[in-house]
Motif scaffolding. Structure first.
Motif, PDB file in Angstrom:
ATOM      1  N   UNK A  24      11.947  -9.572  34.445  1.00  0.00           N
ATOM      2  CA  UNK A  24      11.257  -8.282  34.322  1.00  0.00           C
ATOM      3  C   UNK A  24       9.758  -8.455  34.572  1.00  0.00           C
ATOM      4  N   UNK A  25       9.193  -9.516  34.064  1.00  0.00           N
ATOM      5  CA  UNK A  25       7.766  -9.774  34.301  1.00  0.00           C
ATOM      6  C   UNK A  25       7.492  -9.923  35.788  1.00  0.00           C
ATOM      7  N   UNK A  26       8.360 -10.606  36.484  1.00  0.00           N
ATOM      8  CA  UNK A  26       8.204 -10.763  37.928  1.00  0.00           C
ATOM      9  C   UNK A  26       8.341  -9.417  38.645  1.00  0.00           C
ATOM     10  N   UNK A  27       9.257  -8.578  38.161  1.00  0.00           N
ATOM     11  CA  UNK A  27       9.431  -7.250  38.756  1.00  0.00           C
ATOM     12  C   UNK A  27       8.171  -6.410  38.567  1.00  0.00           C
ATOM     13  N   UNK A  28       7.647  -6.422  37.351  1.00  0.00           N
ATOM     14  CA  UNK A  28       6.441  -5.651  37.055  1.00  0.00           C
ATOM     15  C   UNK A  28       5.271  -6.148  37.897  1.00  0.00           C
ATOM     16  N   UNK A  29       5.254  -7.448  38.163  1.00  0.00           N
ATOM     17  CA  UNK A  29       4.172  -8.033  38.960  1.00  0.00           C
ATOM     18  C   UNK A  29       4.338  -7.743  40.444  1.00  0.00           C
ATOM     19  N   UNK A  78      11.016   2.017  39.373  1.00  0.00           N
ATOM     20  CA  UNK A  78       9.793   1.635  40.076  1.00  0.00           C
ATOM     21  C   UNK A  78       8.732   2.738  40.052  1.00  0.00           C
ATOM     22  N   UNK A  79       9.145   3.951  39.658  1.00  0.00           N
ATOM     23  CA  UNK A  79       8.221   5.090  39.708  1.00  0.00           C
ATOM     24  C   UNK A  79       7.076   4.928  38.711  1.00  0.00           C
ATOM     25  N   UNK A  80       5.975   5.592  39.017  1.00  0.00           N
ATOM     26  CA  UNK A  80       4.802   5.593  38.116  1.00  0.00           C
ATOM     27  C   UNK A  80       4.384   4.181  37.715  1.00  0.00           C
ATOM     28  N   UNK A  81       4.246   3.338  38.727  1.00  0.00           N
ATOM     29  CA  UNK A  81       3.817   1.953  38.489  1.00  0.00           C
ATOM     30  C   UNK A  81       4.765   1.231  37.523  1.00  0.00           C
ATOM     31  N   UNK A  83       6.719   2.378  35.173  1.00  0.00           N
ATOM     32  CA  UNK A  83       6.549   2.786  33.780  1.00  0.00           C
ATOM     33  C   UNK A  83       7.835   2.612  32.973  1.00  0.00           C
ATOM     34  N   UNK A  84       8.974   3.026  33.551  1.00  0.00           N
ATOM     35  CA  UNK A  84      10.239   2.903  32.828  1.00  0.00           C
ATOM     36  C   UNK A  84      10.615   1.448  32.615  1.00  0.00           C
ATOM     37  N   UNK A  85      10.432   0.639  33.636  1.00  0.00           N
ATOM     38  CA  UNK A  85      10.781  -0.781  33.527  1.00  0.00           C
ATOM     39  C   UNK A  85       9.962  -1.465  32.433  1.00  0.00           C
ATOM     40  N   UNK A  86       8.743  -1.012  32.262  1.00  0.00           N
ATOM     41  CA  UNK A  86       7.866  -1.613  31.263  1.00  0.00           C
ATOM     42  C   UNK A  86       8.277  -1.272  29.836  1.00  0.00           C
ATOM     43  N   UNK A  87       9.178  -0.302  29.684  1.00  0.00           N
ATOM     44  CA  UNK A  87       9.621   0.056  28.336  1.00  0.00           C
ATOM     45  C   UNK A  87      10.725  -0.868  27.832  1.00  0.00           C
ATOM     46  N   UNK A  88      11.238  -1.748  28.690  1.00  0.00           N
ATOM     47  CA  UNK A  88      12.264  -2.692  28.259  1.00  0.00           C
ATOM     48  C   UNK A  88      11.660  -3.651  27.237  1.00  0.00           C
ATOM     49  N   UNK A  89      12.212  -3.661  26.016  1.00  0.00           N
ATOM     50  CA  UNK A  89      11.621  -4.414  24.908  1.00  0.00           C
ATOM     51  C   UNK A  89      12.333  -5.735  24.632  1.00  0.00           C
TER      52      UNK A  89
END
Length: 213
Positions: A24-29, A78-81, A83-89
């Motif tokens: 996930x970190x790689x995806x966000x990056x 992938x939308x909004x930079x 944003x949804x992916x970043x909510x994965x805890x």
């Protein structure tokens, strides 16, 4: 039923979560290779949940809808930079988290599909009603001329020659000036059936009046 969130209970599970956290970190990056890996690993999981929900909701053309919804889910991640992916805890496995999202997104999509179907049905009913009313008016004009030439008692005698329901719909429309909805309520029929029934009744009455001339 959507799976409950599961917390790590073993070293293997902890290792899996750690691996997914890195992914996930790689995806966000913005790592392109990470995205390819992500799609390859989880596309089937997401598609399976989407197909299940569509099947449970009796949505036809499931294959077409499923492909579209899977694509929509990936786009949403992938939308909004992202944003949804970043909510994965990382409290559950990535597969479980994606399954929950796929379930919710599919239910929302089904709701929209059903709303569009209801709207389309309503518009179709209105169109049919308008066409029926136009057709009844095309019969009404010459009929009105014939009716105006009859005395009240003679008009009632001619109306008595119709079937009871035909006589009723004629009287409600021409003499009581009720609209289709009011006629439907009075006679206990659907609004869409009033127009065709009125048209047929007017034609029968018109024929009776013409034969008497």
């Amino acid at each position: 039923m959507i799976e409950d969130l599961q917390y790590p209970t073993s070293e293997n599970h902890a290792a899996q979560l750690s691996d997914e956290r890195r992914l996930v970190c790689r995806l966000v990056a913005g790592d392109g290779n990470a995205w390819i890996e992500f799609v390859d690993r989880f596309q089937r999981v997401i598609a399976a949940r989407v197909r299940l929900v569509l099947s449970q909701c009796s949505i036809m053309q499931q294959a077409h809808c499923c492909d579209d919804l899977v694509a929509d889910l990936f786009a949403a991640l992938l939308a909004d930079n992202k944003r949804l992916l970043k909510t994965f805890e990382h409290r559950s496995t990535l597969a479980t988290w994606l399954t929950i999202i796929a379930h919710r997104m599919t239910l929302k999509a089904v709701s929209k599909i059903n709303s569009r179907r209801e709207l389309a049905g309503e518009l179709e009913s209105r169109r049919d009603g308008q066409l029926s009313q136009m057709e009844s008016h095309s019969v009404e004009n010459p009929l009105a001329q014939l009716m105006s030439q009859e005395s009240r008692s003679e008009m009632h005698r001619k109306l008595a020659m119709l079937k009871p329901v035909d006589r009723q719909v004629i009287e409600l429309f021409h003499f009581e000036n009720l609209d289709y909805r009011e006629i439907a309520s009075r006679l206990g029929m659907s609004v869409n059936s009033v127009g065709p029934k009125l048209t047929r009744a007017q034609r029968r009455l018109k024929q009776i009046l013409e034969d008497a001339v």
